[in-house]
Design an enzyme around this catalytic site. Structure first.
Site, PDB file in Angstrom:
ATOM      1  CD  GLU A 233      19.024 -11.813  32.068  1.00  0.00           C
ATOM      2  OE1 GLU A 233      18.417 -12.707  31.527  1.00  0.00           O
ATOM      3  OE2 GLU A 233      19.934 -10.841  31.863  1.00  0.00           O
TER       4      GLU A 233
ATOM      5  NE  ARG B  33      18.656 -19.185  30.379  1.00  0.00           N
ATOM      6  CZ  ARG B  33      19.781 -18.904  30.019  1.00  0.00           C
ATOM      7  NH1 ARG B  33      20.767 -19.753  30.687  1.00  0.00           N
ATOM      8  NH2 ARG B  33      20.200 -17.860  29.481  1.00  0.00           N
TER       9      ARG B  33
ATOM     10  CB  THR C   1      14.730 -17.170  29.817  1.00  0.00           C
ATOM     11  OG1 THR C   1      16.213 -17.142  30.271  1.00  0.00           O
ATOM     12  CG2 THR C   1      14.568 -18.033  28.796  1.00  0.00           C
TER      13      THR C   1
ATOM     14  CE  LYS D 127      19.686 -11.704  26.095  1.00  0.00           C
ATOM     15  NZ  LYS D 127      19.253 -12.727  27.249  1.00  0.00           N
TER      16      LYS D 127
END
Length: 225
Positions: free
Chosen positions: A58, A62, A86, A146
């Site tokens: 993943e 960011r 994100t 998640k």
């Protein structure tokens, strides 16, 4: 195994995307959460994780290198499963699709982003920290979430409790998950995999200690037997 890549023009049903997520989770067991701060780290970091057995990655947005990392890995490491993390908006979802991401992870939910995920060919794993968020996604067909931040949001106890009203939902807890508690999470029937970055210590990355990352990745998987 069904491919995690889809043509942008191909309609993929929610049931098919749930199956894709289940396949990904079964393959991954541990989903490393990666933030790239230097372009020269992209390939060696991915190679170090893969050498330790972690081949589903993943890559977060960011940092400004997130999209670059996804493109590079998809082009140069096609054997890996590369997703985007994100992802906060519909526009970001479109950008990671264009970059070649094979799955999408969000830290939370908005109705607009969930609706965009329904229309997207990519499987989307929405972040949640509450029953209300789960219900928002559930109504649109989502069954895989998640839990983030997992430990702050109640951890193992929260996932156990959520299993009552949401018995068809499975979770990837992320945030505060590490070597000391991974077994407690993975023992739960409604946990499909975990996400984390404890095998990616910032000092190891800064110093290019890729062998240490490989060793920690291998040790993490060894905990699961």
């Amino acid at each position: 195994m069904t491919t995690l890549a889809s043509s942008p023009n191909t309609h993929v049903t929610m049931a098919e995307k749930i199956e894709l997520i289940d396949q990904l989770a079964a393959r991954a067991r541990i989903l490393p959460v990666i933030t790239i701060n230097r372009e020269q780290d992209i390939l060696p970091m991915a190679d170090a994780l893969a050498a330790g057995g972690l081949t589903c990655l993943e890559v977060t947005l960011r940092s400004e290198l997130g999209l670059t990392a996804i493109r590079v890995l998809r082009e140069q490491r096609p054997e890996l499963s590369v997703g985007a993390g994100t992802v906060l908006t519909r526009q970001m979802l479109a950008e990671v699709e264009a970059a070649g991401a094979q799955f999408v992870v969000t830290p939370g939910v908005t109705l607009d982003l969930l609706e965009a995920g329904v229309d997207s060919p990519l499987p989307l794993l929405p972040g949640t920290s509450s029953a209300s968020d789960i219900m928002l996604g559930y109504g649109l067909g989502y069954r895989r979430f998640k839990l983030f931040p997992a430990e702050v949001s109640g951890g193992v106890a929260a996932i156990k409790a959520l299993g009552g009203p949401f018995n068809s939902v499975r979770f990837c807890p992320t945030g505060g998950v590490g070597a000391k508690n991974i077994l407690s999470y993975m023992a739960l029937p409604n946990v499909m995999c975990v996400g984390g970055s404890w095998m990616l210590d910032n000092e190891w990355i800064k110093n290019g200690d890729w062998q240490r990352i490989t060793e920690e990745s291998r040790a993490a998987l060894a905990l699961l037997g």
